[in-house]
Design a protein around this motif. Structure first.
Motif, PDB file in Angstrom:
ATOM      1  N   GLY A   1       0.738  -1.110  -0.223  1.00  0.00           N
ATOM      2  CA  GLY A   1       0.107  -0.316  -0.246  1.00  0.00           C
ATOM      3  C   GLY A   1       0.957   1.060   0.272  1.00  0.00           C
ATOM      4  N   ILE A   2       0.778   1.291   1.923  1.00  0.00           N
ATOM      5  CA  ILE A   2       1.437   3.323   1.040  1.00  0.00           C
ATOM      6  C   ILE A   2       2.569   3.442   0.675  1.00  0.00           C
ATOM      7  CG2 ILE A   2       1.949   2.589   3.701  1.00  0.00           C
ATOM      8  CD1 ILE A   2       0.647   6.238   2.536  1.00  0.00           C
ATOM      9  N   VAL A   3       4.030   2.531   1.425  1.00  0.00           N
ATOM     10  CA  VAL A   3       5.764   2.413   1.350  1.00  0.00           C
ATOM     11  C   VAL A   3       5.837   2.335  -0.684  1.00  0.00           C
ATOM     12  CG1 VAL A   3       7.025   1.468   1.050  1.00  0.00           C
ATOM     13  CG2 VAL A   3       6.340   1.420   3.124  1.00  0.00           C
ATOM     14  N   SER A   4       4.684   0.871  -1.239  1.00  0.00           N
ATOM     15  CA  SER A   4       5.255   1.746  -2.799  1.00  0.00           C
ATOM     16  C   SER A   4       4.523   2.211  -3.371  1.00  0.00           C
ATOM     17  CB  SER A   4       4.474   0.477  -2.834  1.00  0.00           C
ATOM     18  OG  SER A   4       4.945  -0.973  -3.432  1.00  0.00           O
ATOM     19  N   SER A   5       3.166   3.244  -2.605  1.00  0.00           N
ATOM     20  CA  SER A   5       3.119   4.000  -3.471  1.00  0.00           C
ATOM     21  C   SER A   5       3.619   5.660  -3.901  1.00  0.00           C
ATOM     22  CB  SER A   5       1.925   4.361  -3.432  1.00  0.00           C
ATOM     23  OG  SER A   5       0.870   4.293  -2.569  1.00  0.00           O
ATOM     24  N   MET A   6       3.798   5.857  -2.032  1.00  0.00           N
ATOM     25  CA  MET A   6       4.975   6.654  -1.877  1.00  0.00           C
ATOM     26  C   MET A   6       6.292   6.647  -2.901  1.00  0.00           C
ATOM     27  SD  MET A   6       5.607   6.856   2.206  1.00  0.00           S
ATOM     28  CE  MET A   6       7.084   7.299   2.420  1.00  0.00           C
ATOM     29  N   ILE A   7       7.131   5.087  -3.086  1.00  0.00           N
ATOM     30  CA  ILE A   7       8.128   4.893  -3.181  1.00  0.00           C
ATOM     31  C   ILE A   7       7.770   5.180  -5.309  1.00  0.00           C
ATOM     32  CG2 ILE A   7       9.800   3.426  -4.697  1.00  0.00           C
ATOM     33  CD1 ILE A   7      10.776   4.391  -1.733  1.00  0.00           C
ATOM     34  N   THR A   8       7.066   4.729  -5.245  1.00  0.00           N
ATOM     35  CA  THR A   8       6.647   5.065  -7.056  1.00  0.00           C
ATOM     36  C   THR A   8       6.596   6.519  -7.132  1.00  0.00           C
ATOM     37  OG1 THR A   8       5.344   3.495  -7.004  1.00  0.00           O
ATOM     38  CG2 THR A   8       5.023   4.551  -8.377  1.00  0.00           C
ATOM     39  N   GLY A   9       5.998   6.839  -6.571  1.00  0.00           N
ATOM     40  CA  GLY A   9       5.670   9.000  -6.660  1.00  0.00           C
ATOM     41  C   GLY A   9       7.423   9.384  -6.640  1.00  0.00           C
ATOM     42  N   LEU A  10       7.852   9.160  -5.772  1.00  0.00           N
ATOM     43  CA  LEU A  10       9.068   9.677  -5.494  1.00  0.00           C
ATOM     44  C   LEU A  10       9.825   9.105  -7.400  1.00  0.00           C
ATOM     45  CD1 LEU A  10      10.142   8.584  -2.224  1.00  0.00           C
ATOM     46  CD2 LEU A  10      10.567  11.559  -3.171  1.00  0.00           C
ATOM     47  N   ILE A  11       9.763   8.439  -7.498  1.00  0.00           N
ATOM     48  CA  ILE A  11      10.218   7.750  -8.487  1.00  0.00           C
ATOM     49  C   ILE A  11      10.198   8.374  -9.790  1.00  0.00           C
ATOM     50  CG2 ILE A  11      10.439   5.481 -10.311  1.00  0.00           C
ATOM     51  CD1 ILE A  11      11.395   4.368  -7.888  1.00  0.00           C
ATOM     52  N   GLU A  12       8.599   8.393  -9.904  1.00  0.00           N
ATOM     53  CA  GLU A  12       8.499   9.211 -11.314  1.00  0.00           C
ATOM     54  C   GLU A  12       7.800  10.267 -11.293  1.00  0.00           C
ATOM     55  OE1 GLU A  12       8.555   6.972 -13.359  1.00  0.00           O
ATOM     56  OE2 GLU A  12       8.795   5.198 -12.195  1.00  0.00           O
ATOM     57  N   ASN A  13       8.078  10.802 -10.152  1.00  0.00           N
ATOM     58  CA  ASN A  13       7.778  12.473  -9.803  1.00  0.00           C
ATOM     59  C   ASN A  13       8.566  13.157 -11.069  1.00  0.00           C
ATOM     60  OD1 ASN A  13       7.930  14.924  -8.964  1.00  0.00           O
ATOM     61  ND2 ASN A  13       8.501  15.051  -7.533  1.00  0.00           N
ATOM     62  N   PRO A  14       7.458  13.597 -11.911  1.00  0.00           N
ATOM     63  CA  PRO A  14       8.201  14.183 -12.888  1.00  0.00           C
ATOM     64  C   PRO A  14       9.216  15.462 -12.917  1.00  0.00           C
ATOM     65  CG  PRO A  14       5.901  14.293 -12.763  1.00  0.00           C
ATOM     66  CD  PRO A  14       6.211  14.220 -11.785  1.00  0.00           C
ATOM     67  N   GLY A  15       8.986  15.902 -11.475  1.00  0.00           N
ATOM     68  CA  GLY A  15      10.187  17.040 -11.285  1.00  0.00           C
ATOM     69  C   GLY A  15      11.852  15.753 -11.267  1.00  0.00           C
ATOM     70  N   ASN A  16      11.740  15.000 -10.707  1.00  0.00           N
ATOM     71  CA  ASN A  16      12.971  13.855 -10.979  1.00  0.00           C
ATOM     72  C   ASN A  16      13.209  13.646 -12.474  1.00  0.00           C
ATOM     73  OD1 ASN A  16      13.631  14.671  -8.285  1.00  0.00           O
ATOM     74  ND2 ASN A  16      12.417  12.805  -7.659  1.00  0.00           N
ATOM     75  N   ARG A  17      12.152  13.227 -12.945  1.00  0.00           N
ATOM     76  CA  ARG A  17      12.358  13.158 -15.082  1.00  0.00           C
ATOM     77  C   ARG A  17      13.318  13.948 -15.494  1.00  0.00           C
ATOM     78  NH1 ARG A  17       8.287  10.264 -17.077  1.00  0.00           N
ATOM     79  NH2 ARG A  17       6.213  11.099 -14.743  1.00  0.00           N
ATOM     80  N   GLU A  18      13.078  15.427 -15.299  1.00  0.00           N
ATOM     81  CA  GLU A  18      12.844  16.475 -15.863  1.00  0.00           C
ATOM     82  C   GLU A  18      14.620  16.500 -16.295  1.00  0.00           C
ATOM     83  OE1 GLU A  18      11.472  19.948 -15.397  1.00  0.00           O
ATOM     84  OE2 GLU A  18      11.724  20.326 -16.989  1.00  0.00           O
ATOM     85  N   ILE A  19      14.901  16.864 -17.921  1.00  0.00           N
ATOM     86  CA  ILE A  19      15.570  17.071 -18.718  1.00  0.00           C
ATOM     87  C   ILE A  19      15.670  19.354 -19.143  1.00  0.00           C
ATOM     88  CG2 ILE A  19      18.119  17.060 -19.890  1.00  0.00           C
ATOM     89  CD1 ILE A  19      16.833  14.082 -19.554  1.00  0.00           C
ATOM     90  N   ARG A  20      16.267  20.296 -18.274  1.00  0.00           N
ATOM     91  CA  ARG A  20      16.373  21.390 -18.606  1.00  0.00           C
ATOM     92  C   ARG A  20      17.479  21.021 -19.354  1.00  0.00           C
ATOM     93  NH1 ARG A  20      14.904  21.112 -13.787  1.00  0.00           N
ATOM     94  NH2 ARG A  20      17.300  21.489 -12.793  1.00  0.00           N
ATOM     95  N   SER A  21      17.165  21.793 -20.616  1.00  0.00           N
ATOM     96  CA  SER A  21      18.393  22.661 -21.325  1.00  0.00           C
ATOM     97  C   SER A  21      18.580  23.816 -20.104  1.00  0.00           C
ATOM     98  CB  SER A  21      17.982  22.877 -22.535  1.00  0.00           C
ATOM     99  OG  SER A  21      16.865  24.502 -22.703  1.00  0.00           O
ATOM    100  N   VAL A  22      20.413  23.887 -20.777  1.00  0.00           N
ATOM    101  CA  VAL A  22      20.846  25.138 -20.241  1.00  0.00           C
ATOM    102  C   VAL A  22      21.425  26.235 -21.652  1.00  0.00           C
ATOM    103  CG1 VAL A  22      22.891  26.438 -18.864  1.00  0.00           C
ATOM    104  CG2 VAL A  22      21.584  23.524 -18.255  1.00  0.00           C
TER     105      VAL A  22
END
Lengths: 241, 403
Positions: B45-66
């Motif tokens: 329940g909670i642990v999996s969805s928390m971890i999935t949330g962290l892993i799949e959080n768009p902020g962490n998946r973003e690649i920004r051009s500088v």
């Protein structure tokens, strides 16, 4: 009468902590419908011999150990054990042998009636009045629907005898069946059993340590002799005709 | 067959006759199994969805051009086709990508950043609609609050430019399709179609936009290129490779690599901890169940000997303790499921008000219950078969007499 048990040089030994016990039967023949008593003090090997006759314990060695419950059926018991024919042995036990222990031996979760009928059910024998009539003779017909735990020790032994006889075995083995009962009850039960055995034409072998009792019942007895051999390390018990 | 049926009925009669003892076995089993199920319920329940949330959080998946580059449509198509890339869309120069928004519910005009969006934009994953054409917009929570507007309302967007020495302003009537939640994007952003973003840039650069009747220089042979982009990796596991690849192509990018490493190590450590607990639990459960059932076979030796004396065959006698273990396994499992369900309901209802999002804390799928049953039955049968084989090997006479 034909010979039902024939034993020659049957040996069974047990060694515990260097102290040994050895049971020897040089030559014993028991005829059909004979009533035999194995007489001897406690620990002399009566139960061991009876267990072997009940096909519940294997002999260490035997020149002959044959069982002929029926003139057409001859079993070489020693060979059956050596070939590990457990299922054949179980089938002979089921069909031909009724065994009464010193005490207990009833299944506590079945009623008296179900305990008595179990051997019959195992052989797919039909329900008939014979069980009821044996129960009546044994004096337990009023207890049929009770659990064994509610019966007295004497009543339990009566039930055990009734169960051992219910499937009409050719052999009834009884190991000190009345040892835990008072003498009066014991005598009453044995008198009824003797009568039933005669009526049903069954071979009965009883183990007993009570000499006086056996002589009164007029049984043929196998006597036991004891000697200490092997520098006092082995107690050897011999049963002779 | 007859013996088989008889053994089933005898084993059940004995089991119910000894209901106190049987009850103890069932309780013992349930008291080991139920906490394990609750632990897994929490993990699932909670642990999996928390971890999935962290892993799949768009902020962490973003690649920004500088900085500013020059990327053609073909370059975008190449990356959009890659399976490691979840989403990529062009950005225009940041000065050109602003719009003034005004609503009748708020006194001020707000200058707001414009993001182009399209299908599969991770920032708008939760929303069912996407802005299309020139007249639709999705607002971030922050700007929607400032403008005091809600989904479905209309707002005015306006652009200003200096063109041929004159100051010009154009207006677009925009419909607010939806509002993006604050946990996805906290800044003030208006999401629009790529078309509208490009039209905005054209206007600011002094070019005409015929579709909107905005006048200006006409230059229809121009091949468009973009100075920047917004890219999201499929998973945080793909981020580092993509960053390396882009940098090898000479493109300067930034990503939350350090944060990703932290999240990954938290995920890994939690998984290790759970598996350790699960393994210790499963082994302990097997031993405690196995030991009690093995002991039960020993306790039943006399009865089993009597059954053999009456004429039951050795092989069938094994069934007696095995069946009884099965009864214990099944009843213990049922009791454990009941305890688990009560605990699950209690946990979920007690803690539900503390959660922001609609989420179940403790949860198991139907197949998890059957796995638990399978494990229980397997251990029960194995222990009883081992004990039963031993019981069937001893000679019938061995168990007959009490010591």
């Amino acid at each position: 009468m034909s010979v039902i048990y024939s034993l020659k040089n049957v040996v069974k030994s047990r060694v515990v902590d260097g102290a040994g016990f050895s049971l020897v039967v040089p030559s014993v023949e028991i005829k059909a419908q004979e009533n035999v008593a194995l007489v001897g003090h406690s620990g002399c090997g009566k139960s061991t011999l009876l267990d072997m006759m009940a096909l519940a314990l294997h002999p260490d060695s035997a020149d002959e150990f044959s069982l002929t419950p029926d003139p057409e059926e001859i079993y070489d018991v020693d060979t059956l054990w050596k070939k590990k024919k457990q299922n054949v042995l179980a089938k002979i036990r089921k069909q031909h042998i009724g065994y009464v222990l010193q005490q207990g031996g009833l299944l506590p979760y079945l009623t008296v009636r179900e305990n008595i009928e179990l051997p019959r059910k195992l052989m797919n024998m039909p329900d008939d009045d014979s069980t009821r009539s044996i129960a009546r003779v044994m004096g337990i017909h009023r207890q049929l629907d009770k659990l064994p735990g509610l019966l007295s020790a004497g009543e339990r032994q009566r039930v055990a005898f009734t169960r051992a006889l219910s499937h009409r075995p050719s052999i009834l083995l009884a190991d000190e069946p009345t040892a835990s009962l008072d003498p009066i009850t014991a005598r009453k039960i044995m008198a009824v059993v003797m009568e039933l055995v005669k009526g049903l034409k069954i071979t009965m072998i009883t183990a007993s340590h009570d000499w006086a009792h056996v002589y009164k019942m007029d049984l043929r007895s196998l006597h036991q002799e004891a000697e200490v051999i092997d520098n006092g390390n082995v107690y050897q018990s011999t049963f002779r005709d | 067959m007859n013996q088989f049926k008889k053994i089933i009925s005898l084993s059940f009669r004995d089991y119910s006759h000894e209901w106190r003892m049987s009850g103890c076995f069932v309780l013992a089993l349930a008291s080991v199994l139920a906490p394990m199920m609750i632990l897994f319920g929490l993990k699932f329940g909670i642990v999996s969805s928390m971890i999935t949330g962290l892993i799949e959080n768009p902020g962490n998946r973003e690649i920004r051009s500088v900085g500013s580059g020059s990327y053609e449509q073909a370059w975008f198509d190449k990356y959009a086709g890659r399976k490691e890339v979840a989403f990529i869309i062009p950005k225009t120069r940041s000065l050109a990508a602003t719009i003034q928004l005004k609503s009748k519910n708020a006194g001020r005009i707000y200058s707001t950043e414009l993001f182009a969006t399209a299908e599969k934009d991770p920032l708008l994953e939760a929303l069912k609609v996407k802005p299309e054409g020139f007249y639709q917009v999705i607002l971030s929570d922050s700007i929607a609050n400032k403008l005091n507007v809600q989904k479905g309302e209309r707002i005015d967007g306006s652009l200003v430019r200096q063109f041929r020495g004159k100051r010009e302003r154009v207006h677009i009537d925009l419909q607010v399709l939806d509002v993006a939640p604050a946990n996805v994007i906290s800044r003030s952003v208006a999401f629009v179609s790529l078309e509208l973003l490009l039209a905005t840039e054209s206007f600011k650069d002094g070019r005409a936009v015929t579709e909107l009747n905005w006048s200006g220089n006409i230059n229809d042979k121009e091949v468009r290129d973009y100075p920047s982009f917004r890219m999201y990796a499929r998973s945080i596991r793909n981020v580092e490779n993509l960053v390396n690849e882009l940098e090898q192509d000479g493109i300067n990018v930034k990503a939350n690599i350090a944060e990703i490493k932290t999240v990954q190590s938290i995920d890994q450590n939690l998984s290790i901890i759970f598996w350790i607990i699960a393994c210790v639990g499963a082994v302990g459960f097997s031993f405690s169940l196995g030991a009690s059932l093995w002991a039960n076979v020993d306790r039943k030796r006399k009865e089993l000997s009597i059954l053999r004396l009456v004429g039951f065959q050795g092989g069938k006698i094994i069934l007696f303790p095995v069946l009884q273990s099965m009864y214990t396994g099944l009843l213990g499992w049922l009791l454990a499921v009941l305890i688990y369900l009560i605990a699950e309901q209690t946990i979920n209802q007690l803690l539900a008000p503390n959660l922001e999002i609609e989420q179940v804390i403790c949860y198991l799928l139907p197949q998890h219950f059957f796995w638990a049953l399978g494990l229980t039955m397997f251990v029960a049968a194995t222990a009883a078969i081992l004990g039963g084989i031993r019981a069937s090997r001893i000679e019938p006479s061995d168990g007959l007499r009490d010591i």
